[in-house]
Design a protein around this motif. Structure first.
Motif, PDB file in Angstrom:
ATOM      1  N   ILE A   1      67.074 104.548  -9.876  1.00  0.00           N
ATOM      2  CA  ILE A   1      66.638 103.329  -9.192  1.00  0.00           C
ATOM      3  C   ILE A   1      65.608 103.745  -8.137  1.00  0.00           C
ATOM      4  CG2 ILE A   1      67.329 101.371  -7.762  1.00  0.00           C
ATOM      5  CD1 ILE A   1      70.176 101.717  -8.937  1.00  0.00           C
ATOM      6  N   TYR A   2      64.382 103.299  -8.301  1.00  0.00           N
ATOM      7  CA  TYR A   2      63.334 103.603  -7.326  1.00  0.00           C
ATOM      8  C   TYR A   2      63.273 102.503  -6.278  1.00  0.00           C
ATOM      9  CZ  TYR A   2      61.573 107.303 -10.377  1.00  0.00           C
ATOM     10  OH  TYR A   2      61.444 108.452 -11.124  1.00  0.00           O
ATOM     11  N   VAL A   3      63.191 102.913  -5.020  1.00  0.00           N
ATOM     12  CA  VAL A   3      63.005 101.987  -3.907  1.00  0.00           C
ATOM     13  C   VAL A   3      61.779 102.436  -3.117  1.00  0.00           C
ATOM     14  CG1 VAL A   3      65.440 101.355  -3.731  1.00  0.00           C
ATOM     15  CG2 VAL A   3      64.582 103.336  -2.445  1.00  0.00           C
ATOM     16  N   MET A   4      61.376 101.635  -2.133  1.00  0.00           N
ATOM     17  CA  MET A   4      60.135 101.911  -1.426  1.00  0.00           C
ATOM     18  C   MET A   4      60.339 102.587  -0.065  1.00  0.00           C
ATOM     19  SD  MET A   4      58.117  98.381  -2.396  1.00  0.00           S
ATOM     20  CE  MET A   4      56.574  98.911  -1.677  1.00  0.00           C
ATOM     21  N   ARG A   5      61.553 102.516   0.488  1.00  0.00           N
ATOM     22  CA  ARG A   5      61.799 103.100   1.809  1.00  0.00           C
ATOM     23  C   ARG A   5      63.183 103.753   1.857  1.00  0.00           C
ATOM     24  NH1 ARG A   5      59.664  98.062   3.210  1.00  0.00           N
ATOM     25  NH2 ARG A   5      61.708  97.253   3.854  1.00  0.00           N
ATOM     26  N   ASP A   6      63.345 104.696   2.761  1.00  0.00           N
ATOM     27  CA  ASP A   6      64.630 105.369   2.933  1.00  0.00           C
ATOM     28  C   ASP A   6      65.735 104.385   3.316  1.00  0.00           C
ATOM     29  OD1 ASP A   6      63.986 108.058   2.337  1.00  0.00           O
ATOM     30  OD2 ASP A   6      63.069 108.331   4.298  1.00  0.00           O
ATOM     31  N   SER A   7      65.389 103.384   4.136  1.00  0.00           N
ATOM     32  CA  SER A   7      66.392 102.399   4.544  1.00  0.00           C
ATOM     33  C   SER A   7      66.917 101.620   3.334  1.00  0.00           C
ATOM     34  CB  SER A   7      65.805 101.431   5.574  1.00  0.00           C
ATOM     35  OG  SER A   7      64.675 100.739   5.030  1.00  0.00           O
TER      36      SER A   7
ATOM     37  N   ILE B   1      70.800 101.230   1.616  1.00  0.00           N
ATOM     38  CA  ILE B   1      71.441  99.959   1.260  1.00  0.00           C
ATOM     39  C   ILE B   1      71.904  99.977  -0.197  1.00  0.00           C
ATOM     40  CG2 ILE B   1      71.031  97.485   0.945  1.00  0.00           C
ATOM     41  CD1 ILE B   1      69.095  97.675   3.355  1.00  0.00           C
ATOM     42  N   ILE B   2      71.070 100.509  -1.086  1.00  0.00           N
ATOM     43  CA  ILE B   2      71.431 100.575  -2.504  1.00  0.00           C
ATOM     44  C   ILE B   2      72.685 101.432  -2.694  1.00  0.00           C
ATOM     45  CG2 ILE B   2      70.740 101.531  -4.752  1.00  0.00           C
ATOM     46  CD1 ILE B   2      69.389  98.931  -4.289  1.00  0.00           C
ATOM     47  N   ILE B   3      72.749 102.569  -1.990  1.00  0.00           N
ATOM     48  CA  ILE B   3      73.897 103.468  -2.142  1.00  0.00           C
ATOM     49  C   ILE B   3      75.136 102.888  -1.462  1.00  0.00           C
ATOM     50  CG2 ILE B   3      74.812 105.742  -1.542  1.00  0.00           C
ATOM     51  CD1 ILE B   3      71.923 106.811  -1.870  1.00  0.00           C
ATOM     52  N   GLY B   4      74.969 102.341  -0.253  1.00  0.00           N
ATOM     53  CA  GLY B   4      76.089 101.772   0.480  1.00  0.00           C
ATOM     54  C   GLY B   4      76.965 102.828   1.124  1.00  0.00           C
ATOM     55  N   LYS B   5      77.885 102.393   1.952  1.00  0.00           N
ATOM     56  CA  LYS B   5      78.781 103.299   2.667  1.00  0.00           C
ATOM     57  C   LYS B   5      79.667 104.057   1.682  1.00  0.00           C
ATOM     58  CE  LYS B   5      82.101 103.471   6.465  1.00  0.00           C
ATOM     59  NZ  LYS B   5      82.844 102.687   7.481  1.00  0.00           N
ATOM     60  N   GLY B   6      79.555 105.381   1.751  1.00  0.00           N
ATOM     61  CA  GLY B   6      80.354 106.209   0.857  1.00  0.00           C
ATOM     62  C   GLY B   6      80.017 106.038  -0.611  1.00  0.00           C
ATOM     63  N   GLY B   7      78.822 105.474  -0.893  1.00  0.00           N
ATOM     64  CA  GLY B   7      78.399 105.262  -2.287  1.00  0.00           C
ATOM     65  C   GLY B   7      79.020 104.051  -2.946  1.00  0.00           C
ATOM     66  N   ALA B   8      79.697 103.192  -2.138  1.00  0.00           N
ATOM     67  CA  ALA B   8      80.451 102.068  -2.714  1.00  0.00           C
ATOM     68  C   ALA B   8      79.556 101.049  -3.421  1.00  0.00           C
ATOM     69  CB  ALA B   8      81.262 101.378  -1.615  1.00  0.00           C
ATOM     70  N   ALA B   9      78.406 100.723  -2.811  1.00  0.00           N
ATOM     71  CA  ALA B   9      77.523  99.703  -3.397  1.00  0.00           C
ATOM     72  C   ALA B   9      76.950 100.179  -4.727  1.00  0.00           C
ATOM     73  CB  ALA B   9      76.400  99.359  -2.422  1.00  0.00           C
TER      74      ALA B   9
ATOM     75  N   VAL C   1      63.116 107.504  -3.573  1.00  0.00           N
ATOM     76  CA  VAL C   1      62.134 106.737  -2.815  1.00  0.00           C
ATOM     77  C   VAL C   1      60.741 106.979  -3.391  1.00  0.00           C
ATOM     78  CG1 VAL C   1      61.073 106.355  -0.547  1.00  0.00           C
ATOM     79  CG2 VAL C   1      63.527 106.843  -0.716  1.00  0.00           C
ATOM     80  N   ASP C   2      60.036 105.909  -3.694  1.00  0.00           N
ATOM     81  CA  ASP C   2      58.653 105.966  -4.189  1.00  0.00           C
ATOM     82  C   ASP C   2      57.894 104.831  -3.504  1.00  0.00           C
ATOM     83  OD1 ASP C   2      56.254 105.984  -5.496  1.00  0.00           O
ATOM     84  OD2 ASP C   2      57.088 106.013  -7.525  1.00  0.00           O
ATOM     85  N   PRO C   3      57.241 105.101  -2.362  1.00  0.00           N
ATOM     86  CA  PRO C   3      56.679 104.035  -1.535  1.00  0.00           C
ATOM     87  C   PRO C   3      55.611 103.187  -2.216  1.00  0.00           C
ATOM     88  CG  PRO C   3      56.723 106.143  -0.359  1.00  0.00           C
ATOM     89  CD  PRO C   3      57.026 106.433  -1.782  1.00  0.00           C
ATOM     90  N   ASP C   4      54.923 103.747  -3.210  1.00  0.00           N
ATOM     91  CA  ASP C   4      53.738 103.065  -3.752  1.00  0.00           C
ATOM     92  C   ASP C   4      53.924 102.552  -5.172  1.00  0.00           C
ATOM     93  OD1 ASP C   4      52.261 103.620  -1.386  1.00  0.00           O
ATOM     94  OD2 ASP C   4      51.899 105.656  -2.124  1.00  0.00           O
ATOM     95  N   TRP C   5      55.157 102.507  -5.664  1.00  0.00           N
ATOM     96  CA  TRP C   5      55.303 102.228  -7.093  1.00  0.00           C
ATOM     97  C   TRP C   5      54.773 100.851  -7.485  1.00  0.00           C
ATOM     98  CZ3 TRP C   5      57.806  98.306  -9.525  1.00  0.00           C
ATOM     99  CH2 TRP C   5      58.776  97.582  -8.826  1.00  0.00           C
ATOM    100  N   ARG C   6      54.805  99.855  -6.594  1.00  0.00           N
ATOM    101  CA  ARG C   6      54.344  98.504  -6.947  1.00  0.00           C
ATOM    102  C   ARG C   6      52.824  98.399  -6.988  1.00  0.00           C
ATOM    103  NH1 ARG C   6      57.735  94.144  -3.435  1.00  0.00           N
ATOM    104  NH2 ARG C   6      56.235  94.886  -1.896  1.00  0.00           N
ATOM    105  N   GLU C   7      52.124  99.401  -6.404  1.00  0.00           N
ATOM    106  CA  GLU C   7      50.655  99.359  -6.349  1.00  0.00           C
ATOM    107  C   GLU C   7      49.989 100.434  -7.200  1.00  0.00           C
ATOM    108  OE1 GLU C   7      48.776  97.158  -5.119  1.00  0.00           O
ATOM    109  OE2 GLU C   7      49.888  96.092  -3.571  1.00  0.00           O
TER     110      GLU C   7
END
Length: 293
Positions: free
Chosen positions: A229-235, A239-247, A275-281
């Motif tokens: 799962i690629y996201v754009m920021r560390d934050s 959120i995707i991983i969640g506390k203790g990997g629960a999410a 994390v891949d900051p530019d994947w949408r562009e």
């Protein structure tokens, strides 16, 4: 009787029920469905074979004004679908403003191919409102056939099918009789994961995510699938991983269950987040994810 075959391309604004309609017409869940806009990003084909016809339905992203390259590529899918259609299914509903994105309605009025306007979600509207909308669309597109329907409740789909078959051109089949889509199993695995992200996360998170299946191995008893799962920021990664990997565990479990239902086989699923900051562009990244040629 001569064989009929053609491309029936489904277009319309976000959240009017295009994917639900296509899944209902094809009889398979090929397009993921959520209440969020931009759920459909690709053009996805679903193939229906009858005794003397073949219908190649094509689901497309909802019409929007692009804010970044990914969205522009999504609209390119829509433009291509308008250009190569034998029949256009323009899906609207009883909820949206009828004049939304009027430039596309103007394009439809100039097409030579048959246009079928489906007024969807009539199950959540009063009869007088439905009749008013049907008259509106007959005025906007005088050459089109206007059909009220409910894709969710599978109401009046037989009328849509009859109208489609009636307007198909005489042509040999485009695909083998046993084909039901143009996409492979890796694509559906990635879409099932993305569907769970849309369902389980809020605000901007789903729109900043892209899924890539890195490994898809078919064993005798199960599929072994590894996806990123690629996201754009560390934050967002947090959120995707969640506390203790629960999410992430919750998303993976739900995706695995959906995959097993879709593939009719056991699935072992591993999920990773990067994390891949530019994947949408990035043209390179978008090409890797199947959004550019």
């Amino acid at each position: 009787m001569a064989h009929k075959s053609g491309f029936v391309n489904i277009i319309g604004n976000p959240n009017v029920g295009k994917s639900t309609l296509m899944n209902a017409m094809v009889g398979e869940k090929l397009s993921i469905v959520t209440a969020k806009a931009q759920t459909t990003r690709h053009r996805i084909m679903g193939i229906v074979n009858g005794k003397d016809y073949q219908i190649v339905y094509s689901d497309t992203p909802g019409i929007l004004k692009p804010s970044y390259r990914l969205q522009q590529n999504m609209m390119d899918f829509v433009e291509t679908a308008i250009g190569d259609a034998d029949i256009i299914l323009y899906v609207t509903d009883t909820v949206e403003k009828a004049d939304k994105n009027g430039e596309y309605v103007s394009k439809l009025s100039k097409l030579e191919c048959p246009v079928i306007v489906v007024v969807n979600k009539i199950d959540v509207s009063a009869q007088d409102k439905v009749m008013e909308l049907m008259e509106y669309w007959k005025e906007q597109l005088p050459k089109a056939t206007v059909i009220p329907a409910s894709a969710q409740e599978k109401f009046n789909l037989d009328t849509i099918l009859e109208t489609v078959v009636e307007n198909l051109p005489e042509c040999p089949p485009w695909f083998d009789e046993d084909a039901f889509t143009d996409k492979n199993l890796r694509f559906f695995a990635s879409e099932i994961i993305r569907e769970q992200i849309l369902l389980n996360y809020k605000e901007e998170i789903p729109y900043c995510c892209q899924v890539e299946v890195e490994s898809f191995k078919e064993g005798a008893e199960r599929y072994d699938i590894s996806a990123v799962i690629y996201v754009m920021r560390d934050s967002q990664k947090g959120i995707i991983i969640g506390k203790g990997g629960a999410a992430l565990k919750k998303t993976g479990t739900a995706a695995r269950i959906e995959m097993e239902d879709f593939f009719q086989k056991k699935v072992f699923l591993q999920l990773f987040v990067k994390v891949d900051p530019d994947w949408r562009e990035s043209r390179t990244e978008l090409r890797k994810f199947g959004y550019e040629d």
